[in-house]
Design a protein around this motif. Structure first.
Motif, PDB file in Angstrom:
ATOM      1  N   UNK A   1       0.912  -1.351  -0.134  1.00 53.27           N
ATOM      2  CA  UNK A   1      -0.079  -0.136   0.152  1.00 53.27           C
ATOM      3  C   UNK A   1       0.772   1.059   0.106  1.00 53.27           C
ATOM      4  N   UNK A   2       1.870   1.139   0.799  1.00 54.97           N
ATOM      5  CA  UNK A   2       2.859   2.271   0.790  1.00 54.97           C
ATOM      6  C   UNK A   2       4.088   2.156   1.361  1.00 54.97           C
ATOM      7  N   UNK A   3       5.044   3.116   1.844  1.00 52.43           N
ATOM      8  CA  UNK A   3       6.196   2.904   2.186  1.00 52.43           C
ATOM      9  C   UNK A   3       6.780   3.499   3.215  1.00 52.43           C
ATOM     10  N   UNK A   4       7.800   3.219   4.002  1.00 49.60           N
ATOM     11  CA  UNK A   4       8.360   3.819   5.109  1.00 49.60           C
ATOM     12  C   UNK A   4       9.972   4.007   4.645  1.00 49.60           C
ATOM     13  N   UNK A   5      10.373   5.274   4.909  1.00 51.11           N
ATOM     14  CA  UNK A   5      11.617   5.746   4.670  1.00 51.11           C
ATOM     15  C   UNK A   5      12.504   5.489   5.659  1.00 51.11           C
ATOM     16  N   UNK A   6      13.932   5.057   5.407  1.00 50.02           N
ATOM     17  CA  UNK A   6      15.015   5.222   6.440  1.00 50.02           C
ATOM     18  C   UNK A   6      15.904   6.507   5.931  1.00 50.02           C
ATOM     19  N   UNK A   7      16.338   7.085   7.106  1.00 47.05           N
ATOM     20  CA  UNK A   7      17.353   8.300   6.574  1.00 47.05           C
ATOM     21  C   UNK A   7      18.360   7.694   6.000  1.00 47.05           C
ATOM     22  N   UNK A   8      19.437   8.646   5.806  1.00 45.95           N
ATOM     23  CA  UNK A   8      20.708   8.473   5.015  1.00 45.95           C
ATOM     24  C   UNK A   8      21.634   7.800   6.180  1.00 45.95           C
ATOM     25  N   UNK A   9      21.268   7.682   7.332  1.00 46.96           N
ATOM     26  CA  UNK A   9      22.217   6.930   8.333  1.00 46.96           C
ATOM     27  C   UNK A   9      21.672   5.485   8.576  1.00 46.96           C
ATOM     28  N   UNK A  10      20.370   5.345   8.091  1.00 45.91           N
ATOM     29  CA  UNK A  10      19.770   4.134   7.906  1.00 45.91           C
ATOM     30  C   UNK A  10      18.850   3.861   9.104  1.00 45.91           C
ATOM     31  N   UNK A  11      18.445   4.764   9.968  1.00 43.00           N
ATOM     32  CA  UNK A  11      17.457   4.914  10.971  1.00 43.00           C
ATOM     33  C   UNK A  11      16.107   5.140  10.283  1.00 43.00           C
ATOM     34  N   UNK A  12      15.155   4.690  11.025  1.00 41.68           N
ATOM     35  CA  UNK A  12      13.735   4.992  10.632  1.00 41.68           C
ATOM     36  C   UNK A  12      13.560   6.325  10.388  1.00 41.68           C
ATOM     37  N   UNK A  13      13.015   6.953   9.262  1.00 41.20           N
ATOM     38  CA  UNK A  13      12.510   8.253   9.107  1.00 41.20           C
ATOM     39  C   UNK A  13      11.111   8.648   9.372  1.00 41.20           C
TER      40      UNK A  13
END
Ligand code: PMP
Length: 310
Positions: free
Chosen positions: A183-195
């Motif tokens: 249905x949709x997505x979750x981003x990680x930030x450039x460090x690899x942590x959840x954004x």
């Protein structure tokens, strides 16, 4: 193309100081549109948020603060005051005759050669709320994936500004998710942590505590997230921690939901096909949504100052 239809039947919008027919609110196709900012705001029917009634805007001041912050980050000059925008909004809602939940999206477009010369448009349209938790739409299953695209970072394209350009990153993640059957997505930030999500912030619940990534995890400074952090502990006795969250921790959460003006409270069933928790939607998610609904409907005296009548 019928532009009115594109705006869910809102015949009128506000543009550059006056109420105009949506079909006539035109910017030249020759203008570049890569730099521009906006806000997403909602007005709810008071008393019964699913029905009709007097409308009040939620967190007008906080949204205006962010609009001015976005303008400062992008170097744009706002040609109208907050009060002028509020009066413009009132006029356009009245002229459209809206009496049910209304979405408001002030848009600021700088013109080609001069970031001080901007067009300001306020389109409005009606929306159906997902709230409260007893609404059947609230409990629909929602399968999310962790995007292979990282969230834009503040040293390249600052996610703290609500710029149109940022949503190209969101679209990449949404399209990837749809292609993969989610249905949709979750981003990680450039460090690899959840954004965050593609258009909302993320909250998890672990062992009775609410957890949510910090502003430094490439998130938009969300009005809804800030507000939830203000009341969850004091009013609902749910302690909250703002801290980095790892991808693995997401899978281990008892509950995960998105929060934002558009998504309100959107529960998530699974992430990368790993089912989140034992109960869907989870008990904390339901409690927060129900309390938030009461506030939006004007039933909680303590937060009545968050509501601005139209
Ligand atoms: N993140 C992104 C990328 C968003 O587009 C939004 C919606 N404005 C949010 C978070 C949530 O922000 P808010 O609670 O202020 O609507």
């Amino acid at each position: 193309m019928n532009l009115s239809a594109a705006f869910h039947g809102a015949k009128y919008c506000w543009m550059d100081g006056e109420v105009v027919e949506t079909e006539r609110a035109l910017v030249s196709a020759m203008e570049p549109i890569y730099l521009g900012i906006f806000e997403g705001i909602k007005a709810y029917a008071q008393g019964d948020i699913g029905g009709e009634g007097k409308l009040s805007v939620f967190s007008w001041g906080q949204h205006m603060d962010r609009l001015w912050r976005s303008a400062a980050i992008d170097g744009l000059k706002m040609p109208y005051s907050r009060d002028e925008l509020l009066e413009g909004l009132r006029a356009v809602v009245r002229t459209n005759g809206f009496k049910s939940n209304t979405y408001i999206q002030p848009r600021i477009w700088p013109m080609a050669n001069d970031p001080e010369e901007v067009h300001v448009v306020i389109p409005v349209w009606r929306f159906n709320t997902l709230l409260p938790a007893k609404n059947p739409d609230f409990s629909k299953p929602r399968r999310f994936m962790v995007s292979s695209w990282r969230r834009i970072s503040s040293d390249a394209l600052p996610p703290q500004a609500k710029s149109w350009a940022n949503y190209a990153n969101s679209q990449l993640a949404i399209r990837e998710a749809k292609r993969c059957g989610y249905d949709s997505a979750i981003f990680l930030d450039s460090r690899g942590f959840v954004s965050e999500g593609t258009g909302a912030c993320l909250m998890g619940v672990r062992d009775g505590r609410l957890i949510t990534p910090p502003v430094t995890a490439s998130i938009l400074e969300s009005v809804t997230r800030n507000f939830f952090l203000e009341f969850v502990h004091s009013e609902l006795m749910i302690p909250a921690d703002v801290r980095d969250i790892t991808r693995a921790e997401l899978y281990a959460c008892d509950e995960v939901f998105l929060c934002g003006t558009g998504g309100e409270v959107t529960p998530i069933t699974s992430i990368d096909d790993i089912v989140v928790g034992k109960e869907y939607p989870g008990p904390a998610t339901r409690r927060i949504s129900d309390y938030y609904s009461e506030i939006l409907a004007g039933k909680v005296e303590k937060y009545s100052s968050r509501l601005t009548p139209i």
